[in-house]
Design an enzyme around this catalytic site. Structure first.
Site, PDB file in Angstrom:
ATOM      1  N   LYS A 272       0.830  -1.208   0.000  1.00  0.00           N
ATOM      2  CA  LYS A 272       0.000   0.000   0.000  1.00  0.00           C
ATOM      3  C   LYS A 272       0.867   1.261   0.000  1.00  0.00           C
ATOM      4  CE  LYS A 272      -2.044  -0.794   3.964  1.00  0.00           C
ATOM      5  NZ  LYS A 272      -1.325  -1.986   4.414  1.00  0.00           N
TER       6      LYS A 272
ATOM      7  N   ARG B 260      -8.518   1.441   9.976  1.00  0.00           N
ATOM      8  CA  ARG B 260      -8.108   0.072  10.268  1.00  0.00           C
ATOM      9  C   ARG B 260      -9.134  -0.644  11.150  1.00  0.00           C
ATOM     10  NH1 ARG B 260      -2.177   1.029   9.639  1.00  0.00           N
ATOM     11  NH2 ARG B 260      -1.060  -0.940   9.719  1.00  0.00           N
TER      12      ARG B 260
ATOM     13  N   ARG C  41      12.071  -6.429   4.486  1.00  0.00           N
ATOM     14  CA  ARG C  41      11.854  -4.982   4.319  1.00  0.00           C
ATOM     15  C   ARG C  41      12.935  -4.173   5.054  1.00  0.00           C
ATOM     16  NH1 ARG C  41       5.817  -2.775   4.683  1.00  0.00           N
ATOM     17  NH2 ARG C  41       5.855  -3.106   6.927  1.00  0.00           N
TER      18      ARG C  41
ATOM     19  N   ARG D 238      12.449  -2.190  10.910  1.00  0.00           N
ATOM     20  CA  ARG D 238      11.554  -1.640  11.934  1.00  0.00           C
ATOM     21  C   ARG D 238      11.273  -2.701  13.002  1.00  0.00           C
ATOM     22  NH1 ARG D 238       6.664   0.587   8.357  1.00  0.00           N
ATOM     23  NH2 ARG D 238       5.499  -0.647   9.849  1.00  0.00           N
TER      24      ARG D 238
ATOM     25  N   ARG E 241       0.593  -8.676  13.865  1.00  0.00           N
ATOM     26  CA  ARG E 241      -0.045  -7.682  12.989  1.00  0.00           C
ATOM     27  C   ARG E 241      -1.017  -8.352  12.015  1.00  0.00           C
ATOM     28  NH1 ARG E 241       4.940  -4.752  10.586  1.00  0.00           N
ATOM     29  NH2 ARG E 241       3.502  -3.340   9.548  1.00  0.00           N
TER      30      ARG E 241
HETATM   31  P1  AMP Z   1       1.831   0.932   9.177  1.00  0.00           P
HETATM   32  O1  AMP Z   1       3.075   1.674   8.841  1.00  0.00           O
HETATM   33  O2  AMP Z   1       0.616   1.440   8.455  1.00  0.00           O
HETATM   34  O3  AMP Z   1       1.984  -0.562   9.040  1.00  0.00           O
HETATM   35  O4  AMP Z   1       1.535   1.212  10.728  1.00  0.00           O
HETATM   36  C1  AMP Z   1       2.465   0.847  11.741  1.00  0.00           C
HETATM   37  C2  AMP Z   1       1.757   0.752  13.082  1.00  0.00           C
HETATM   38  O5  AMP Z   1       1.166   2.009  13.434  1.00  0.00           O
HETATM   39  C3  AMP Z   1       0.603  -0.238  13.143  1.00  0.00           C
HETATM   40  O6  AMP Z   1       1.019  -1.576  13.350  1.00  0.00           O
HETATM   41  C4  AMP Z   1      -0.209   0.316  14.306  1.00  0.00           C
HETATM   42  O7  AMP Z   1       0.417   0.021  15.549  1.00  0.00           O
HETATM   43  C5  AMP Z   1      -0.080   1.813  14.101  1.00  0.00           C
HETATM   44  N1  AMP Z   1      -1.160   2.331  13.229  1.00  0.00           N
HETATM   45  C6  AMP Z   1      -1.030   2.877  11.973  1.00  0.00           C
HETATM   46  N2  AMP Z   1      -2.223   3.251  11.492  1.00  0.00           N
HETATM   47  C7  AMP Z   1      -3.145   2.928  12.432  1.00  0.00           C
HETATM   48  C8  AMP Z   1      -4.558   3.037  12.521  1.00  0.00           C
HETATM   49  N3  AMP Z   1      -5.293   3.553  11.507  1.00  0.00           N
HETATM   50  N4  AMP Z   1      -5.163   2.608  13.656  1.00  0.00           N
HETATM   51  C9  AMP Z   1      -4.457   2.110  14.683  1.00  0.00           C
HETATM   52  N5  AMP Z   1      -3.121   1.948  14.678  1.00  0.00           N
HETATM   53  C10 AMP Z   1      -2.456   2.364  13.558  1.00  0.00           C
END
Ligand code: AMP
Length: 214
Positions: free
Chosen positions: A16, A89, A128, A161, A172
């Protein structure tokens, strides 16, 4: 009509972010990634960052109230185009967004679902590499940086990360299935969902997306 207000939905590692960056730049709309916003808050040590850090490192979702405020503050003028990457989410997040757009008299143009089998996701995430400085993302196998271990964009040293570690990735994916996957039916019922087979070459996926956005 071209799409300018869009949600990118899909599990972690589905691509994404990579495609949101490329498309937003090509079309001239904003790329709003709640994950990037949270990582910036953690790095800056803001109260939100301090609260969010533990959830993120454990592969859990940050509470809805925190993330909804964060996104809405960054959204600015909703009438300008955007790709939401990583938001919503949960169903409550989707409902909050729906209410906000309705109040502003703005329509969501579409939701693109990135579909990838679990096994491929785990492999992708474990290879990654991320830039802690500018947020660029690479992949040791499919999208390596020009110089090993170094960010092409800003020259910083690339890292894995904490939430890309194997235990956090498994968590996740569980969280995605439990809390985020219900959004597939939610947006399908609204007639907004378009599925993309994201288990292909980046170029092939991009061609599909260009067709959808044209
Ligand atoms: P991402 O980079 O989108 O994979 O986000 C990394 C982490 O940020 C996720 O595993 C969540 O802990 C937190 N996070 C990002 N977006 C959201 C969201 N919309 N709702 C809740 N937690 C989020």
């Amino acid at each position: 009509m071209s799409l300018t207000r869009v949600i990118f939905l899909g599990p972690p590692g589905a691509g994404k972010g990579t495609h949101a960056v490329g498309l937003a730049k090509a079309i001239g709309i904003s790329h709003l990634s709640t994950g990037d916003m949270l990582r910036a808050a953690v790095k800056a040590g803001t109260p939100l960052g301090i609260e969010a850090k533990g959830y993120m490192e454990a592969g859990k979702l940050v509470p809805d109230a925190l993330i909804i405020d964060l996104l809405f503050e960054s959204m600015g003028d909703e009438s300008k185009g955007w790709i939401l990457d990583g938001f919503p989410r949960t169903v409550p997040q989707a409902e909050a967004l729906g209410t906000r757009l309705e109040t502003a008299g703005i329509q969501l143009d579409g939701v693109i679902l990135f579909e990838v089998p679990d096994q491929v996701l785990v492999e992708r995430i474990s290879s990654r590499l991320s830039c802690p400085s500018c947020g660029a993302v690479f992949n040791r196998i499919t999208q390596p940086p020009a110089k090993e271990g170094t960010c092409d964009r800003c020259g910083a040293d690339l890292v894995t990360r904490k939430d890309d570690a194997p235990e956090a990735v498994t968590q996740r994916l569980v969280v995605y299935k439990d809390q985020t996957a219900p959004l597939i039916a939610y947006y399908e019922d609204q007639g907004k969902l378009t599925r993309v087979d994201a288990n292909r070459d980046i170029g092939e996926i991009r061609q599909d997306l260009d067709g959808i956005f044209a």
